[in-house]
Motif scaffolding. Structure first.
Motif, PDB file in Angstrom:
ATOM      1  N   ARG A 180      -2.865   1.462   4.478  1.00 47.58           N
ATOM      2  CA  ARG A 180      -2.433   0.714   5.654  1.00 47.58           C
ATOM      3  C   ARG A 180      -2.399   1.534   6.931  1.00 47.58           C
ATOM      4  O   ARG A 180      -2.865   1.097   7.985  1.00 47.58           O
ATOM      5  CB  ARG A 180      -1.022   0.137   5.429  1.00 47.58           C
ATOM      6  CG  ARG A 180      -1.011  -1.161   4.680  1.00 47.58           C
ATOM      7  CD  ARG A 180       0.286  -1.292   3.942  1.00 47.58           C
ATOM      8  NE  ARG A 180       0.282  -0.344   2.839  1.00 47.58           N
ATOM      9  CZ  ARG A 180      -0.165  -0.628   1.631  1.00 47.58           C
ATOM     10  NH1 ARG A 180      -0.579  -1.827   1.335  1.00 47.58           N
ATOM     11  NH2 ARG A 180      -0.189   0.291   0.682  1.00 47.58           N
ATOM     12  N   THR A 181      -1.803   2.714   6.841  1.00 46.98           N
ATOM     13  CA  THR A 181      -1.557   3.461   8.079  1.00 46.98           C
ATOM     14  C   THR A 181      -2.874   3.830   8.750  1.00 46.98           C
ATOM     15  O   THR A 181      -3.076   3.573   9.941  1.00 46.98           O
ATOM     16  CB  THR A 181      -0.705   4.708   7.781  1.00 46.98           C
ATOM     17  OG1 THR A 181       0.478   4.280   7.110  1.00 46.98           O
ATOM     18  CG2 THR A 181      -0.315   5.430   9.065  1.00 46.98           C
ATOM     19  N   ARG A 222      -1.502  12.772   9.157  1.00 44.44           N
ATOM     20  CA  ARG A 222      -0.605  12.647   7.999  1.00 44.44           C
ATOM     21  C   ARG A 222      -0.791  13.891   7.139  1.00 44.44           C
ATOM     22  O   ARG A 222      -1.938  14.266   6.832  1.00 44.44           O
ATOM     23  CB  ARG A 222      -0.933  11.402   7.178  1.00 44.44           C
ATOM     24  CG  ARG A 222      -0.223  11.414   5.830  1.00 44.44           C
ATOM     25  CD  ARG A 222      -0.374  10.127   5.085  1.00 44.44           C
ATOM     26  NE  ARG A 222       0.435   9.076   5.700  1.00 44.44           N
ATOM     27  CZ  ARG A 222       0.603   7.877   5.153  1.00 44.44           C
ATOM     28  NH1 ARG A 222       0.028   7.578   4.001  1.00 44.44           N
ATOM     29  NH2 ARG A 222       1.349   6.975   5.749  1.00 44.44           N
ATOM     30  N   HIS A 250       8.250   9.302   9.562  1.00 42.64           N
ATOM     31  CA  HIS A 250       7.101   8.382   9.609  1.00 42.64           C
ATOM     32  C   HIS A 250       7.433   7.378  10.718  1.00 42.64           C
ATOM     33  O   HIS A 250       7.711   6.207  10.466  1.00 42.64           O
ATOM     34  CB  HIS A 250       6.953   7.711   8.245  1.00 42.64           C
ATOM     35  CG  HIS A 250       5.663   6.981   8.036  1.00 42.64           C
ATOM     36  ND1 HIS A 250       4.722   6.799   9.040  1.00 42.64           N
ATOM     37  CD2 HIS A 250       5.156   6.370   6.932  1.00 42.64           C
ATOM     38  CE1 HIS A 250       3.709   6.107   8.542  1.00 42.64           C
ATOM     39  NE2 HIS A 250       3.943   5.837   7.281  1.00 42.64           N
ATOM     40  N   GLN A 277       5.814   3.822  11.155  1.00 42.83           N
ATOM     41  CA  GLN A 277       6.227   2.849  10.134  1.00 42.83           C
ATOM     42  C   GLN A 277       7.590   2.280  10.505  1.00 42.83           C
ATOM     43  O   GLN A 277       7.815   1.068  10.405  1.00 42.83           O
ATOM     44  CB  GLN A 277       6.272   3.513   8.744  1.00 42.83           C
ATOM     45  CG  GLN A 277       6.664   2.567   7.623  1.00 42.83           C
ATOM     46  CD  GLN A 277       5.655   1.446   7.412  1.00 42.83           C
ATOM     47  OE1 GLN A 277       4.458   1.688   7.340  1.00 42.83           O
ATOM     48  NE2 GLN A 277       6.131   0.207   7.326  1.00 42.83           N
ATOM     49  N   ARG A 316      10.036   9.032   3.302  1.00 41.09           N
ATOM     50  CA  ARG A 316      10.042   9.260   4.762  1.00 41.09           C
ATOM     51  C   ARG A 316      10.118   7.938   5.530  1.00 41.09           C
ATOM     52  O   ARG A 316      10.670   7.887   6.626  1.00 41.09           O
ATOM     53  CB  ARG A 316       8.798  10.045   5.178  1.00 41.09           C
ATOM     54  CG  ARG A 316       7.492   9.357   4.782  1.00 41.09           C
ATOM     55  CD  ARG A 316       6.322  10.285   4.940  1.00 41.09           C
ATOM     56  NE  ARG A 316       5.110   9.693   4.406  1.00 41.09           N
ATOM     57  CZ  ARG A 316       4.051  10.395   4.052  1.00 41.09           C
ATOM     58  NH1 ARG A 316       4.044  11.713   4.168  1.00 41.09           N
ATOM     59  NH2 ARG A 316       2.974   9.791   3.603  1.00 41.09           N
ATOM     60  N   ALA A 317       9.574   6.853   4.933  1.00 42.65           N
ATOM     61  CA  ALA A 317       9.667   5.554   5.615  1.00 42.65           C
ATOM     62  C   ALA A 317      11.132   5.129   5.678  1.00 42.65           C
ATOM     63  O   ALA A 317      11.628   4.708   6.732  1.00 42.65           O
ATOM     64  CB  ALA A 317       8.816   4.513   4.887  1.00 42.65           C
ATOM     65  N   ARG A 340       9.543   2.446  -2.871  1.00 40.53           N
ATOM     66  CA  ARG A 340       9.173   2.925  -4.213  1.00 40.53           C
ATOM     67  C   ARG A 340       9.746   4.328  -4.432  1.00 40.53           C
ATOM     68  O   ARG A 340      10.068   5.034  -3.458  1.00 40.53           O
ATOM     69  CB  ARG A 340       7.648   2.964  -4.362  1.00 40.53           C
ATOM     70  CG  ARG A 340       6.995   4.084  -3.603  1.00 40.53           C
ATOM     71  CD  ARG A 340       5.487   4.138  -3.745  1.00 40.53           C
ATOM     72  NE  ARG A 340       4.968   5.088  -2.766  1.00 40.53           N
ATOM     73  CZ  ARG A 340       4.624   6.338  -3.036  1.00 40.53           C
ATOM     74  NH1 ARG A 340       4.720   6.816  -4.253  1.00 40.53           N
ATOM     75  NH2 ARG A 340       4.182   7.135  -2.073  1.00 40.53           N
ATOM     76  N   GLN A 344       9.175   8.050  -4.872  1.00 41.01           N
ATOM     77  CA  GLN A 344       8.066   8.869  -4.354  1.00 41.01           C
ATOM     78  C   GLN A 344       7.638   9.903  -5.406  1.00 41.01           C
ATOM     79  O   GLN A 344       7.991  11.085  -5.319  1.00 41.01           O
ATOM     80  CB  GLN A 344       8.508   9.585  -3.074  1.00 41.01           C
ATOM     81  CG  GLN A 344       9.023   8.640  -1.993  1.00 41.01           C
ATOM     82  CD  GLN A 344       7.906   7.977  -1.214  1.00 41.01           C
ATOM     83  OE1 GLN A 344       7.052   8.663  -0.648  1.00 41.01           O
ATOM     84  NE2 GLN A 344       7.896   6.656  -1.179  1.00 41.01           N
ATOM     85  N   PRO A 356       7.683  -0.945   2.860  1.00 42.07           N
ATOM     86  CA  PRO A 356       6.586  -0.333   3.642  1.00 42.07           C
ATOM     87  C   PRO A 356       5.249  -0.419   2.912  1.00 42.07           C
ATOM     88  O   PRO A 356       4.201  -0.237   3.536  1.00 42.07           O
ATOM     89  CB  PRO A 356       7.028   1.128   3.803  1.00 42.07           C
ATOM     90  CG  PRO A 356       7.968   1.389   2.666  1.00 42.07           C
ATOM     91  CD  PRO A 356       8.643   0.068   2.392  1.00 42.07           C
ATOM     92  N   LEU A 357       5.297  -0.665   1.597  1.00 33.97           N
ATOM     93  CA  LEU A 357       4.129  -0.685   0.708  1.00 33.97           C
ATOM     94  C   LEU A 357       3.512   0.734   0.649  1.00 33.97           C
ATOM     95  O   LEU A 357       3.645   1.462   1.608  1.00 33.97           O
ATOM     96  CB  LEU A 357       3.090  -1.725   1.156  1.00 33.97           C
ATOM     97  CG  LEU A 357       3.631  -3.162   1.285  1.00 33.97           C
ATOM     98  CD1 LEU A 357       2.511  -4.097   1.769  1.00 33.97           C
ATOM     99  CD2 LEU A 357       4.200  -3.680  -0.045  1.00 33.97           C
ATOM    100  N   PRO A 358       2.923   1.154  -0.426  1.00 40.60           N
ATOM    101  CA  PRO A 358       2.613   0.367  -1.616  1.00 40.60           C
ATOM    102  C   PRO A 358       3.852   0.131  -2.489  1.00 40.60           C
ATOM    103  O   PRO A 358       4.693   0.998  -2.619  1.00 40.60           O
ATOM    104  CB  PRO A 358       1.621   1.269  -2.351  1.00 40.60           C
ATOM    105  CG  PRO A 358       2.006   2.663  -1.963  1.00 40.60           C
ATOM    106  CD  PRO A 358       2.466   2.553  -0.546  1.00 40.60           C
TER     107      PRO A 358
HETATM  108  C1  NCD Z   1       4.707   4.935   3.157  1.00 40.85           C
HETATM  109  C2  NCD Z   1       4.374   6.402   3.282  1.00 40.85           C
HETATM  110  O1  NCD Z   1       3.233   6.828   3.187  1.00 40.85           O
HETATM  111  O2  NCD Z   1       5.328   7.146   3.517  1.00 40.85           O
HETATM  112  N1  NCD Z   1       3.574   4.131   3.177  1.00 40.85           N
HETATM  113  C3  NCD Z   1       3.141   3.624   4.366  1.00 40.85           C
HETATM  114  O3  NCD Z   1       2.814   4.344   5.278  1.00 40.85           O
HETATM  115  N2  NCD Z   1       3.121   2.297   4.476  1.00 40.85           N
HETATM  116  C4  NCD Z   1       5.594   4.615   2.030  1.00 40.85           C
HETATM  117  C5  NCD Z   1       5.228   5.091   0.654  1.00 40.85           C
HETATM  118  O4  NCD Z   1       4.191   5.724   0.442  1.00 40.85           O
HETATM  119  O5  NCD Z   1       6.008   4.785  -0.242  1.00 40.85           O
END
Ligand code: NCD
Length: 312
Positions: free
Chosen positions: A54-55, A104, A132, A135, A165-166, A226, A228, A264-266
């Motif tokens: 997504r990002t 990133r 992040h 996000q 981090r989200a 989720r 991590q 924030p997904l996934p």
């Molecule tokens: C998040 C990330 O990468 O920190 N994903 C995102 O940017 N949507 C959340 C995650 O990976 O759990």
């Protein structure tokens, strides 16, 4: 006001700046799917040293929708970093080729280092388990759009508050708004880090809770994350904790009808698939808001937003 600024942490932005960003993102949304010309001739570089769907794609889509172009990499093995080039030299090159850089990286502070090296604005798209900010901007925008505002809301953040981090960035971001209550819901070993907890003191009315069932009837927003896996020093620890919470229809029976569930997904099993079909689920909409919010970020830091009203 935001022109030329780096976007390293959500804490670098005032409430007023975030509201201006939301209003700009809303304008972008209203422009629909057509192509604007605000950033014609500008180039965005995306440097992704960690997986992303997504990002990266929403940043690139945002840049293309604004009439600009995007270059970049998401497979470090195919860059000169694989030949031993250091991060600072890689950033110097991207700075020479592009007008803004999105990075990133698994190491905390990598985006800050990039910002010190680059003259162009640097946008942190995630540094380790720390920040992040974009996000968090999307998450705050989603609450603002879906519930008509952030002030006065009762919000629970569920999951891996230690490494996520989200979640951390959202929690920091909420301190700029007058929310009524923040519930930090996690298994004991994934509690919010002490330095973030210390920051919250006096700014937000918060409590720590172990089981989401205790608060589900009492909240306006449930933000799920989720575990991590990639940040766990010990894989056995991850195995022990990975199924310690789950959002399903049984839990949501006790929720207010107006509750919104964000992520924030996934998502990897912490939300039952049945929930996707309910009106509680707003996480796919939240992901879609990624494009207008990132359009707003790019046009603000690249100083083009003043021309928005001239665009049809
Ligand atoms: C998040 C990330 O990468 O920190 N994903 C995102 O940017 N949507 C959340 C995650 O990976 O759990």
């Amino acid at each position: 006001m935001l022109k030329g600024r780096d976007v390293l942490s959500i804490l670098d932005f005032t409430k007023g700046e975030l509201e201006r960003l939301f209003e700009t993102a809303f304008e972008m949304e209203k422009k629909g799917r057509g192509k604007l010309r605000l950033l014609e001739g500008k180039i965005l570089a995306t440097a992704f040293f960690e997986p992303s769907t997504r990002t990266r794609l929403s940043f690139e889509a945002a840049m293309l929708r604004l009439g600009g172009s995007a270059v970049g990499f998401s497979d470090v093995g195919r860059t000169s970093l694989a030949k031993g080039e250091n991060l600072a030299d890689t950033i110097r090159m991207l700075d020479a080729y592009a007008d803004a850089i999105v990075i990133r990286h698994p190491i905390e502070g990598a985006a800050k280092l990039a910002a010190e090296v680059a003259k162009s604005p640097v946008i942190n798209a995630g540094d380790g388990s720390r920040h992040h900010p974009t996000q968090a901007m999307i998450d705050l925008y989603t609450i603002w759009r879906e519930l008509g505002g952030i002030d006065g809301k009762r919000i629970a953040v569920l999951g891996d508050l230690r490494y996520g981090r989200a979640a951390t960035s959202l929690i920091y971001g909420l301190t700029s708004f007058g929310i009524e209550k923040l519930f930090l819901v996690s298994p004991p070993s994934l509690r919010l880090r002490q330095e973030v907890m210390d920051f919250l003191g006096g700014k937000v009315n918060f409590s720590e809770v172990e089981n989401v069932g205790e608060v589900i009837g009492d909240i306006d927003v449930l933000y799920v994350t989720r575990v991590q896996r990639e940040r766990f020093p010990d894989p056995a620890e991850y195995e022990k904790i990975k199924r310690s919470y789950r959002v399903d229809l049984g839990l949501l029976e006790k929720a207010k009808d107006s509750l919104i569930v964000l992520h924030p997904l996934p998502k990897v099993g912490e939300i039952d698939l049945e929930v996707d079909k309910t009106n509680f689920a707003r996480y796919f909409k939240q992901a879609a808001y990624g494009v207008p919010v990132r359009m707003a970020i790019l046009s603000l830091v690249l100083g083009a937003v003043g021309r928005l009203n001239d665009q049809t």
